[in-house]
Design a protein around this motif. Structure first.
Motif, mmCIF file in Angstrom:
data_model
loop_
_atom_site.group_PDB
_atom_site.id
_atom_site.type_symbol
_atom_site.label_atom_id
_atom_site.label_comp_id
_atom_site.label_asym_id
_atom_site.label_seq_id
_atom_site.Cartn_x
_atom_site.Cartn_y
_atom_site.Cartn_z
ATOM 1 N N ALA A 338 0.859 -1.187 0.000
ATOM 2 C CA ALA A 338 0.000 0.000 0.000
ATOM 3 C C ALA A 338 0.895 1.237 0.000
ATOM 4 N N VAL A 339 0.591 2.176 -0.893
ATOM 5 C CA VAL A 339 1.492 3.311 -1.108
ATOM 6 C C VAL A 339 0.768 4.633 -0.905
ATOM 7 N N SER A 340 1.560 5.681 -0.795
ATOM 8 C CA SER A 340 1.025 7.040 -0.676
ATOM 9 C C SER A 340 0.521 7.534 -2.019
ATOM 10 N N GLY A 341 -0.548 8.312 -2.006
ATOM 11 C CA GLY A 341 -1.066 8.902 -3.229
ATOM 12 C C GLY A 341 -0.009 9.742 -3.925
ATOM 13 N N GLY A 342 0.154 9.532 -5.231
ATOM 14 C CA GLY A 342 1.167 10.254 -5.998
ATOM 15 C C GLY A 342 2.423 9.464 -6.264
ATOM 16 N N TYR A 343 2.704 8.459 -5.436
ATOM 17 C CA TYR A 343 3.886 7.616 -5.639
ATOM 18 C C TYR A 343 3.770 6.898 -6.986
ATOM 19 N N PRO A 344 4.856 6.746 -7.772
ATOM 20 C CA PRO A 344 6.257 7.028 -7.458
ATOM 21 C C PRO A 344 6.703 8.458 -7.752
ATOM 22 N N GLY A 345 5.755 9.349 -8.030
ATOM 23 C CA GLY A 345 6.082 10.768 -8.146
ATOM 24 C C GLY A 345 6.059 11.406 -6.773
ATOM 25 N N SER A 346 5.725 12.680 -6.712
ATOM 26 C CA SER A 346 5.708 13.374 -5.426
ATOM 27 C C SER A 346 4.506 12.914 -4.603
ATOM 28 N N TYR A 347 4.678 12.872 -3.293
ATOM 29 C CA TYR A 347 3.628 12.422 -2.394
ATOM 30 C C TYR A 347 3.794 13.111 -1.049
ATOM 31 N N LYS A 348 2.723 13.098 -0.277
ATOM 32 C CA LYS A 348 2.724 13.744 1.026
ATOM 33 C C LYS A 348 3.126 12.748 2.111
ATOM 34 N N LYS A 349 3.907 13.213 3.070
ATOM 35 C CA LYS A 349 4.235 12.433 4.266
ATOM 36 C C LYS A 349 3.419 12.953 5.452
ATOM 37 N N GLY A 350 3.367 12.151 6.502
ATOM 38 C CA GLY A 350 2.750 12.600 7.739
ATOM 39 C C GLY A 350 1.261 12.373 7.847
#
Length: 427
Positions: A338-350
């Motif tokens: 499961a990955v962050s939205g936008g990955y593998p480009g820019s994505y938000k942390k936190g």
């Protein structure tokens, strides 16, 4: 023995989870670790390339063995650093020296190594900005698809495959122009290998070796293997098309020449070799070497190992691997990332995460997570790897997806087709 694992991803959580099961492991530390490793070990806030702080931690925590997870500190020479310190002379290290790590650190070096030792691989040509026209002419001799690889480390994203010749030429210019920073100062153009890909893992002490369970991973972000490459969106082990006959060919044509080649060249190699292979009508051909365990393949390989991994690691570091026998389960393991939205480009942390810890079966390995106050938040592109174990691919996948269905954060996404190509495999 007190053990230190270096790294912060899903691979390191899986290593920590497995190593901690052994009676040979007393206290376990991970540097820097993540929110998952924090549950089975003590995290140390030390960067993977901060060799002086790692040295201090080895002394302060009375570490007997260091297991290096990611490739970057290996390429930068962490083993050489530890070996050079008289006060660390008794410390065991699982991970090759900087010269051995060039198998992954330089695609050009690894291709030349394969050619020297008769390891089957695709034809290729290495290009720099000085001979870019030669590169374009070489592309014109290929049928396509066209494969361009950054020579150096690019976090698993330095491979571009395109069907279009003009796009390949433009991509070559972009890569040599700094698309992947210094990693693409040289670009390896390869012939496209047809077949189906799998990963084979070897633990070696430089002379003897153990072959671990194989796996198939899924690199592209989109379902149906579409979109850009990622660090890996899921994996399955065992692989239906990697039968005993094929694996015997892999051992004879790839594993033995690779280990013997390292030995012949005087490279003191202790650690893992990840061999990315293409199976073309039952014949193996090497796509790439990595000098560590893969991620997310580790999350399906280690759960299938029944023997004591920690004992195998100690034996490898002591160059006593000839005395070891590895055992693994016939069950199937699958993992879905499961990955962050936008990955593998820019994505938000936190982003705050909910639903963790509800799994009754299977294991949810943490990759890009960290503890923030009273909660666990996202801290990377690939966030979790949900591993299921069952008597079939489908039953394992059911567990993987069921556990992820209980977890959420803003922007959470995953592929829904991991393993589908293998469900009714008939060759």
């Amino acid at each position: 023995m007190n053990i230190l694992i270096i790294g912060s991803g899903g691979r390191e959580h899986a290593l920590a989870w497995k190593i901690k099961q052994s009676d040979l492991c007393d206290d376990l530390f991970v540097a820097p670790g993540n929110a998952g490793t924090n549950s089975v070990a003590t995290n140390l806030e030390i960067g993977v390339n901060d060799f002086e702080e790692i040295e201090r931690a080895i002394i302060d925590q009375n570490i007997g063995m260091v297991v290096v997870g990611p490739e970057e500190p290996l390429v930068k020479g962490i083993r050489n650093y530890i070996d050079s310190k008289p006060n660390l002379a008794e410390v065991l290290v699982v991970g090759p020296s900087a010269d051995g790590a060039q198998l992954e650190g330089s695609k050009d070096y690894s291709k030349e190594f394969m050619n020297r030792h008769g390891v089957p691989t695709a034809g290729s040509k290495t290009i720099t900005s000085l001979n870019i026209n030669d590169g374009k002419e070489y592309l014109e001799t290929l049928e396509g698809p066209f494969v361009l690889k950054a020579d150096g480390l690019a976090a698993g994203k330095g491979v571009i495959i395109t069907e279009d010749l003009n796009e390949a030429k433009d991509t070559l210019e972009e890569m040599l122009g700094g698309k992947f920073g210094d990693a693409s100062n040289k670009v390896v153009i390869e012939e496209y290998l047809h077949g189906i890909e799998l990963s084979v893992f070897v633990l070696t002490d430089g002379k003897d070796y153990l072959i671990l369970p194989e796996a198939k991973d899924y690199k592209r972000i989109g379902e149906g293997d579409t979109g850009p490459n990622t660090g890996g969106m899921g994996a399955v082990s065992p692989v239906p098309f990697a039968d005993a006959e094929f694996m015997k060919r892999v051992e004879e044509k790839v594993v033995i020449p690779t280990v013997n080649g390292l030995n012949k060249e005087g490279i003191d190699y202790v650690g893992f070799i990840f061999i990315g292979l293409m199976n073309n009508n039952g014949e193996p051909s090497v796509v790439e070497y990595n000098v560590r365990m893969g991620d997310p393949e580790t999350e399906v390989v280690l759960p299938r190992i029944k023997s004591d991994l920690t004992q195998h690691l100690i034996a490898a570091a002591k160059k006593e691997l000839a005395n070891e026998t590895i055992e693994f389960s016939d069950e199937t393991a699958t993992t879905v990332v499961a990955v962050s939205g936008g990955y593998p480009g820019s994505y938000k942390k936190g982003n705050s995460m909910t639903g963790l810890g509800q799994e009754k079966k299977g294991i949810v390995f943490h990759a890009g997570t960290k503890v923030s106050g009273e909660e666990i938040v996202t801290n990377g592109g690939r966030v979790l790897a949900s591993t299921g174990i069952g008597d079939s691919i489908q039953s394992a996948l059911n567990l993987s997806y069921d556990n992820l269905s209980k977890i959420s954060w803003d922007g959470m996404t995953m592929r829904k087709d991991i393993g589908q190509d293998l469900l009714n495999w008939k060759g």
